[in-house]
Scaffold this motif. Sequence first.
Motif, PDB file in Angstrom:
ATOM      1  N   LEU A  18     -20.180  17.284 -18.321  1.00 53.73           N
ATOM      2  CA  LEU A  18     -19.576  18.376 -17.565  1.00 53.73           C
ATOM      3  C   LEU A  18     -18.095  18.517 -17.877  1.00 53.73           C
ATOM      4  O   LEU A  18     -17.554  19.631 -17.914  1.00 53.73           O
ATOM      5  N   LEU A  19     -17.428  17.396 -18.108  1.00 54.77           N
ATOM      6  CA  LEU A  19     -15.975  17.399 -18.284  1.00 54.77           C
ATOM      7  C   LEU A  19     -15.518  17.354 -19.732  1.00 54.77           C
ATOM      8  O   LEU A  19     -14.392  17.740 -20.029  1.00 54.77           O
ATOM      9  N   VAL A  20     -16.372  16.874 -20.640  1.00 51.07           N
ATOM     10  CA  VAL A  20     -15.903  16.604 -22.002  1.00 51.07           C
ATOM     11  C   VAL A  20     -15.443  17.872 -22.712  1.00 51.07           C
ATOM     12  O   VAL A  20     -14.501  17.828 -23.522  1.00 51.07           O
ATOM     13  N   THR A  21     -16.058  19.008 -22.440  1.00 52.23           N
ATOM     14  CA  THR A  21     -15.634  20.239 -23.104  1.00 52.23           C
ATOM     15  C   THR A  21     -14.338  20.788 -22.525  1.00 52.23           C
ATOM     16  O   THR A  21     -13.716  21.668 -23.134  1.00 52.23           O
TER      17      THR A  21
ATOM     18  N   VAL B 140     -16.309  24.061 -11.630  1.00 45.20           N
ATOM     19  CA  VAL B 140     -15.961  22.804 -10.962  1.00 45.20           C
ATOM     20  C   VAL B 140     -15.026  23.061  -9.786  1.00 45.20           C
ATOM     21  O   VAL B 140     -15.216  22.510  -8.688  1.00 45.20           O
ATOM     22  N   VAL B 141     -14.021  23.889  -9.983  1.00 41.94           N
ATOM     23  CA  VAL B 141     -13.060  24.159  -8.920  1.00 41.94           C
ATOM     24  C   VAL B 141     -13.752  24.837  -7.733  1.00 41.94           C
ATOM     25  O   VAL B 141     -13.533  24.461  -6.568  1.00 41.94           O
ATOM     26  N   ALA B 142     -14.603  25.817  -8.011  1.00 43.52           N
ATOM     27  CA  ALA B 142     -15.297  26.521  -6.928  1.00 43.52           C
ATOM     28  C   ALA B 142     -16.238  25.582  -6.179  1.00 43.52           C
ATOM     29  O   ALA B 142     -16.318  25.620  -4.941  1.00 43.52           O
ATOM     30  N   PHE B 143     -16.960  24.728  -6.908  1.00 44.62           N
ATOM     31  CA  PHE B 143     -17.890  23.820  -6.247  1.00 44.62           C
ATOM     32  C   PHE B 143     -17.154  22.814  -5.369  1.00 44.62           C
ATOM     33  O   PHE B 143     -17.525  22.593  -4.206  1.00 44.62           O
ATOM     34  N   THR B 144     -16.130  22.182  -5.910  1.00 46.22           N
ATOM     35  CA  THR B 144     -15.420  21.169  -5.132  1.00 46.22           C
ATOM     36  C   THR B 144     -14.728  21.786  -3.922  1.00 46.22           C
ATOM     37  O   THR B 144     -14.723  21.203  -2.829  1.00 46.22           O
ATOM     38  N   ALA B 145     -14.155  22.974  -4.092  1.00 39.13           N
ATOM     39  CA  ALA B 145     -13.541  23.649  -2.954  1.00 39.13           C
ATOM     40  C   ALA B 145     -14.596  24.005  -1.908  1.00 39.13           C
ATOM     41  O   ALA B 145     -14.382  23.836  -0.699  1.00 39.13           O
ATOM     42  N   GLY B 146     -15.752  24.481  -2.369  1.00 38.21           N
ATOM     43  CA  GLY B 146     -16.815  24.834  -1.437  1.00 38.21           C
ATOM     44  C   GLY B 146     -17.378  23.628  -0.708  1.00 38.21           C
ATOM     45  O   GLY B 146     -17.668  23.696   0.492  1.00 38.21           O
TER      46      GLY B 146
ATOM     47  N   LEU C  57     -23.936  22.154 -12.055  1.00 36.97           N
ATOM     48  CA  LEU C  57     -22.669  22.673 -12.590  1.00 36.97           C
ATOM     49  C   LEU C  57     -22.693  22.738 -14.114  1.00 36.97           C
ATOM     50  O   LEU C  57     -22.193  23.707 -14.708  1.00 36.97           O
ATOM     51  N   LEU C  58     -23.263  21.731 -14.757  1.00 38.40           N
ATOM     52  CA  LEU C  58     -23.362  21.752 -16.213  1.00 38.40           C
ATOM     53  C   LEU C  58     -24.245  22.913 -16.666  1.00 38.40           C
ATOM     54  O   LEU C  58     -23.912  23.617 -17.637  1.00 38.40           O
ATOM     55  N   ALA C  59     -25.364  23.126 -15.996  1.00 37.71           N
ATOM     56  CA  ALA C  59     -26.233  24.256 -16.330  1.00 37.71           C
ATOM     57  C   ALA C  59     -25.512  25.580 -16.106  1.00 37.71           C
ATOM     58  O   ALA C  59     -25.696  26.539 -16.864  1.00 37.71           O
ATOM     59  N   MET C  60     -24.663  25.650 -15.086  1.00 40.20           N
ATOM     60  CA  MET C  60     -23.889  26.861 -14.833  1.00 40.20           C
ATOM     61  C   MET C  60     -22.900  27.114 -15.966  1.00 40.20           C
ATOM     62  O   MET C  60     -22.728  28.255 -16.412  1.00 40.20           O
ATOM     63  N   GLN C  61     -22.248  26.060 -16.413  1.00 40.74           N
ATOM     64  CA  GLN C  61     -21.344  26.201 -17.550  1.00 40.74           C
ATOM     65  C   GLN C  61     -22.076  26.746 -18.768  1.00 40.74           C
ATOM     66  O   GLN C  61     -21.545  27.565 -19.521  1.00 40.74           O
ATOM     67  N   ARG C  62     -23.299  26.293 -18.978  1.00 44.23           N
ATOM     68  CA  ARG C  62     -24.086  26.704 -20.138  1.00 44.23           C
ATOM     69  C   ARG C  62     -24.912  27.949 -19.873  1.00 44.23           C
ATOM     70  O   ARG C  62     -25.717  28.358 -20.703  1.00 44.23           O
ATOM     71  N   ARG C  63     -24.753  28.528 -18.694  1.00 45.79           N
ATOM     72  CA  ARG C  63     -25.406  29.777 -18.293  1.00 45.79           C
ATOM     73  C   ARG C  63     -26.926  29.666 -18.317  1.00 45.79           C
ATOM     74  O   ARG C  63     -27.628  30.623 -18.667  1.00 45.79           O
ATOM     75  N   ASN C  64     -27.413  28.516 -17.919  1.00 49.77           N
ATOM     76  CA  ASN C  64     -28.850  28.297 -17.741  1.00 49.77           C
ATOM     77  C   ASN C  64     -29.143  28.433 -16.248  1.00 49.77           C
ATOM     78  O   ASN C  64     -29.267  27.446 -15.525  1.00 49.77           O
ATOM     79  N   TYR C  65     -29.234  29.666 -15.791  1.00 43.67           N
ATOM     80  CA  TYR C  65     -29.292  29.911 -14.355  1.00 43.67           C
ATOM     81  C   TYR C  65     -30.603  29.475 -13.692  1.00 43.67           C
ATOM     82  O   TYR C  65     -30.564  29.056 -12.526  1.00 43.67           O
TER      83      TYR C  65
END
Length: 493
Positions: free
Chosen positions: A152-155, A425-431, A195-203
């Motif tokens: 999730l973070l490496v990219t 990541v920011v939206a999830f952690t804030a939520g 979150l990783l799937a969201m980054q990769r747009r695998n909804y």
Amino acid sequence: MSRETIASPSAARLRRPAFSIGLADRFSGSWRSVLVVYLASRLFSTSVLFAVYEVAKLAGATFITPGSDRSFLDFTSSWDADRYRTIALHGYPSTLPTDAAGEVLPNEWAFLPVFPYLCHLLMVATGMDFVVAAPLLATVFGAAAAVVLHRLLVTKVGHTGALWAVLLFCFGPMAFVMSVGYAESLFLLLMFGGLLAMQRRNYPLVAAAGIVASFVRPGALALALALGIHLIVRWHTERERPGARTAAASAAAASTTSSASTSASITGHGTAGADAPSASTPRSPGGAGTRRIAGIGTAPPALALAARSSVRRAWAGLREFVVGGRMPPRELTTIVVAGLAMAAAGLAWPVVAHVVTGQSDAYLETEMAWWVDYVGRPVFVPLTPWFLLAGRWLGIGGIVLVLAIIASFTFWVTRRSTLRLGHEVVAFTAGFFAYLVAVFLPQQSLFRLLMPLSPLLGTPAISSRPWVRRSMLLGGAALQPVAVVFVFLFTAP
């Protein structure tokens, strides 16, 4: 030297001390390096748990959970794990337990079913006892969560930054819960995976992770919120493909040329034949330089064209605001359906408790049964639990403390270095933090409930500063024995 030069990988490598370079080079195999870190952390956490258990037995300490002093495995399957054992073996009660006054007592409805049922399946398939199956599953899910956290973070922050985040995650003060019969490991895996799937747009995978997580631990609604923010960001940051933009630009140019020709013919600046109107052409009632507009009456031609152009521009701006980069309808539909499905799943468990027990507030009353020792039985009002507890025990100073905590977290997640982690990541952690503030009464379990915020450990404000990350690593490892003693021998973890 510019900020960009300092932030470049080569410059950062030159500035890093030998220890940091050695760490990055030694663990450069992505998931293998993560698993090495995780295995080392499990050996450490298990050693801490075993040492505390043995010392407590030798000292004659009281083990609050009945039977947890029988063996080390019983010790690691106490407190919440004991509730999961009851669910795995007997399911949920159809009638809520109450005290002599008729008030609901703590019971299994506060614990969601996926983790204990997975334990039950493993027990049936292998013949294992719960005290073996639950810590084993938690440990395996924790390994997968660490690997997914790294990916999730490496990219966003590179291998070294992501690896340091995994180190801080695995050796944190509450990391021992990934070695006991708790559902945290599975929940973390599903949240990080979503979150990783969201980054990769695998909804569809995002939806699957969110729906399952909704029946593992409360708080999965934060993933649905993050998906909503993700949709808004995509709407307003993406643009059409180059081919589409070229076609649109050509069409706009043609439209502009056509409008200019029309304007010229109307205002008398076109061909010579248009300089003098025909004698047979009737004049508008308004006189020279005016024309009739249907539904309006008469107006100067230039004003009419300007109004039409303004309306077109306003409509185009509104359409751009609404549809943004003109996402493919199928993808837009998938995101909306995934978000609605996760939201429905996140709100489903109270409905299940109502159907089974016949009591509409069964889940709420069960959750608030844990509040009695701290604030009594107040009426539940969202966004007030933190202030209620702080005000009860610390007065006005407690209210100020809560406000300071919220302000500090807001400042941290809006820092430029934190925003580098990506809007997901920011939206999830804030939520998720907002969820805790909205509905959770701060207790000793708050510290482990903060573990889903672990992606914030990847921020360059931590991972790129050697003294900060080393201090946090050593501090987390040193606090782990303290946390084990406190939460296992004195109060629930």
